[in-house]
Design a protein around this motif. Sequence first.
Motif, PDB file in Angstrom:
ATOM      1  N   VAL A 119       3.613 -13.410 -31.267  1.00 26.26           N
ATOM      2  CA  VAL A 119       4.262 -14.203 -30.225  1.00 26.26           C
ATOM      3  C   VAL A 119       5.321 -13.312 -29.570  1.00 26.26           C
ATOM      4  N   PRO A 120       5.662 -13.540 -28.306  1.00 18.43           N
ATOM      5  CA  PRO A 120       6.593 -12.645 -27.600  1.00 18.43           C
ATOM      6  C   PRO A 120       7.957 -12.534 -28.266  1.00 18.43           C
ATOM      7  N   TYR A 121       8.458 -11.299 -28.307  1.00 15.47           N
ATOM      8  CA  TYR A 121       9.789 -11.046 -28.872  1.00 15.47           C
ATOM      9  C   TYR A 121      10.762 -10.556 -27.800  1.00 15.47           C
ATOM     10  N   ALA A 122      10.290 -10.406 -26.557  1.00 20.81           N
ATOM     11  CA  ALA A 122      11.132  -9.925 -25.454  1.00 20.81           C
ATOM     12  C   ALA A 122      10.420 -10.200 -24.136  1.00 20.81           C
ATOM     13  N   ALA A 123      11.148 -10.005 -23.043  1.00 20.79           N
ATOM     14  CA  ALA A 123      10.576 -10.185 -21.708  1.00 20.79           C
ATOM     15  C   ALA A 123      11.237  -9.216 -20.740  1.00 20.79           C
ATOM     16  N   ALA A 124      10.562  -8.957 -19.641  1.00 19.73           N
ATOM     17  CA  ALA A 124      11.124  -8.086 -18.605  1.00 19.73           C
ATOM     18  C   ALA A 124      10.520  -8.458 -17.259  1.00 19.73           C
ATOM     19  N   THR A 125      11.304  -8.261 -16.210  1.00 19.48           N
ATOM     20  CA  THR A 125      10.820  -8.479 -14.851  1.00 19.48           C
ATOM     21  C   THR A 125      10.524  -7.122 -14.226  1.00 19.48           C
ATOM     22  N   ILE A 126       9.324  -6.989 -13.666  1.00 26.53           N
ATOM     23  CA  ILE A 126       8.913  -5.753 -13.002  1.00 26.53           C
ATOM     24  C   ILE A 126       9.130  -5.923 -11.499  1.00 26.53           C
ATOM     25  N   VAL A 127       9.819  -4.970 -10.882  1.00 28.46           N
ATOM     26  CA  VAL A 127      10.145  -5.056  -9.458  1.00 28.46           C
ATOM     27  C   VAL A 127       9.698  -3.798  -8.726  1.00 28.46           C
ATOM     28  N   LEU A 128       9.623  -3.917  -7.415  1.00 25.24           N
ATOM     29  CA  LEU A 128       9.493  -2.720  -6.577  1.00 25.24           C
ATOM     30  C   LEU A 128      10.914  -2.366  -6.162  1.00 25.24           C
ATOM     31  N   TYR A 129      11.329  -1.173  -6.490  1.00 32.73           N
ATOM     32  CA  TYR A 129      12.697  -0.731  -6.244  1.00 32.73           C
ATOM     33  C   TYR A 129      12.633   0.534  -5.416  1.00 32.73           C
ATOM     34  N   GLY A 130      13.328   0.520  -4.262  1.00 36.03           N
ATOM     35  CA  GLY A 130      13.173   1.670  -3.384  1.00 36.03           C
ATOM     36  C   GLY A 130      14.362   1.944  -2.486  1.00 36.03           C
ATOM     37  N   SER A 131      14.156   2.901  -1.608  1.00 36.49           N
ATOM     38  CA  SER A 131      15.201   3.332  -0.688  1.00 36.49           C
ATOM     39  C   SER A 131      15.645   2.182   0.212  1.00 36.49           C
ATOM     40  N   SER A 132      16.953   2.029   0.346  1.00 33.56           N
ATOM     41  CA  SER A 132      17.489   0.972   1.195  1.00 33.56           C
ATOM     42  C   SER A 132      17.229   1.255   2.675  1.00 33.56           C
ATOM     43  N   LYS A 133      16.799   2.475   2.979  1.00 30.75           N
ATOM     44  CA  LYS A 133      16.512   2.854   4.364  1.00 30.75           C
ATOM     45  C   LYS A 133      15.072   2.555   4.765  1.00 30.75           C
ATOM     46  N   VAL A 134      14.243   2.185   3.796  1.00 29.08           N
ATOM     47  CA  VAL A 134      12.821   1.929   4.068  1.00 29.08           C
ATOM     48  C   VAL A 134      12.535   0.453   3.854  1.00 29.08           C
ATOM     49  N   GLU A 135      12.014  -0.218   4.880  1.00 26.09           N
ATOM     50  CA  GLU A 135      11.753  -1.647   4.786  1.00 26.09           C
ATOM     51  C   GLU A 135      10.464  -1.913   4.008  1.00 26.09           C
ATOM     52  N   MET A 136      10.573  -2.655   2.925  1.00 22.45           N
ATOM     53  CA  MET A 136       9.412  -3.044   2.120  1.00 22.45           C
ATOM     54  C   MET A 136       9.687  -4.444   1.584  1.00 22.45           C
ATOM     55  N   LYS A 137       9.271  -5.457   2.340  1.00 19.59           N
ATOM     56  CA  LYS A 137       9.541  -6.841   1.965  1.00 19.59           C
ATOM     57  C   LYS A 137       8.386  -7.501   1.224  1.00 19.59           C
ATOM     58  N   SER A 138       7.195  -6.919   1.336  1.00 19.17           N
ATOM     59  CA  SER A 138       6.017  -7.488   0.692  1.00 19.17           C
ATOM     60  C   SER A 138       5.017  -6.368   0.436  1.00 19.17           C
ATOM     61  N   PRO A 139       3.980  -6.627  -0.383  1.00 22.49           N
ATOM     62  CA  PRO A 139       2.981  -5.589  -0.649  1.00 22.49           C
ATOM     63  C   PRO A 139       2.351  -4.989   0.610  1.00 22.49           C
ATOM     64  N   ALA A 140       2.228  -5.783   1.671  1.00 16.02           N
ATOM     65  CA  ALA A 140       1.626  -5.276   2.910  1.00 16.02           C
ATOM     66  C   ALA A 140       2.412  -4.095   3.478  1.00 16.02           C
ATOM     67  N   ASP A 141       3.713  -4.062   3.213  1.00 13.57           N
ATOM     68  CA  ASP A 141       4.566  -2.997   3.741  1.00 13.57           C
ATOM     69  C   ASP A 141       4.402  -1.675   2.999  1.00 13.57           C
ATOM     70  N   LEU A 142       3.591  -1.665   1.930  1.00 16.17           N
ATOM     71  CA  LEU A 142       3.421  -0.439   1.143  1.00 16.17           C
ATOM     72  C   LEU A 142       2.412   0.524   1.766  1.00 16.17           C
ATOM     73  N   LYS A 143       1.662   0.067   2.719  1.00 19.44           N
ATOM     74  CA  LYS A 143       0.683   0.937   3.371  1.00 19.44           C
ATOM     75  C   LYS A 143       1.394   2.137   4.003  1.00 19.44           C
ATOM     76  N   GLY A 144       0.930   3.328   3.654  1.00 17.30           N
ATOM     77  CA  GLY A 144       1.535   4.545   4.171  1.00 17.30           C
ATOM     78  C   GLY A 144       2.765   5.004   3.401  1.00 17.30           C
ATOM     79  N   LYS A 145       3.170   4.235   2.389  1.00 20.43           N
ATOM     80  CA  LYS A 145       4.348   4.588   1.592  1.00 20.43           C
ATOM     81  C   LYS A 145       3.932   5.331   0.324  1.00 20.43           C
ATOM     82  N   ARG A 146       4.876   6.109  -0.210  1.00 23.76           N
ATOM     83  CA  ARG A 146       4.676   6.810  -1.484  1.00 23.76           C
ATOM     84  C   ARG A 146       5.386   6.004  -2.568  1.00 23.76           C
ATOM     85  N   VAL A 147       4.615   5.519  -3.533  1.00 19.30           N
ATOM     86  CA  VAL A 147       5.186   4.659  -4.571  1.00 19.30           C
ATOM     87  C   VAL A 147       4.859   5.242  -5.947  1.00 19.30           C
TER      88      VAL A 147
END
Length: 265
Positions: A119-147
């Motif tokens: 049974v689970p003993y821990a949890a974590a939230t996975i996020v997309l974390y990036g440059s504040s100068k690059v707009e990425m509000k949703s997965p669609a914005d990842l096209k052409g980006k280096r992740v």
Amino acid sequence: MNIRLHRRTALALGLAACATAFAPLASAQSVADIKKKGEITIGMLVDFPPYGTTDAKNQPDGYDADVAKLLAKDLGVKANIVPVTGPNRIPFLLTNKVDLLIASLAVTPERAKQVDFSVPYAAATIVLYGSSKVEMKSPADLKGKRVGVARASTQDVSLTAVAPEGTEIRRFDDDASAMQALMSGQVDAIGCSTTVAAQIAKRAGSNFENKFNLRQQVMGIAMRPGQPELKKTLDEFVERNKKNGELNKLYQKWLGTDFPALPNS
């Protein structure tokens, strides 16, 4: 039996003997076996703070290390903690290099086909974390980006599932390498846990920001399949230490928050 047949038979027997000699250890392992050995070998990430890290003496430390030590104490044996990486942790378990994994291993349907989980003993939230100068509000914005992501990790799976065609996914050996790639400008963003994101924020301030959540994951203690007695023991260990507050103490110590409400699966 003619000579040729005799030779073939002898050769087959010899090959079978070699195969037996070099076969991995039997995967079945009881709690009694562990107690008789007086030691439990546990694989753990050391590049995923605060869950897994190293102390001033370069020894495994963090939430997972403390859980591993608590489990060993509960069983009355010594804890032998072995550092593993994201890509090799399941192979280490399946080839009997470790008895268990307390290695920030997220419970997923794909992994459940290879290993059994407590049974689970821990949890974590996975996020997309990036440059504040690059707009990425949703997965669609990842096209052409280096992740960037840590190879074979839950963040790798989560990102790959939503990244549109044209996203350049760069896979690194661990979270530390992905984090360095982000901070040095090799990638525009990385998939990581909120704890890794917090580490970046401490170093780089407002240069980077949380873009959007990729996944909420729960993590379980992993064991080889076909060990129902061991699974029962691990489930009881987790539940008992949730109820008595020990896991909450460790969560407060390492994550600065209360133990989260988790599903019992």
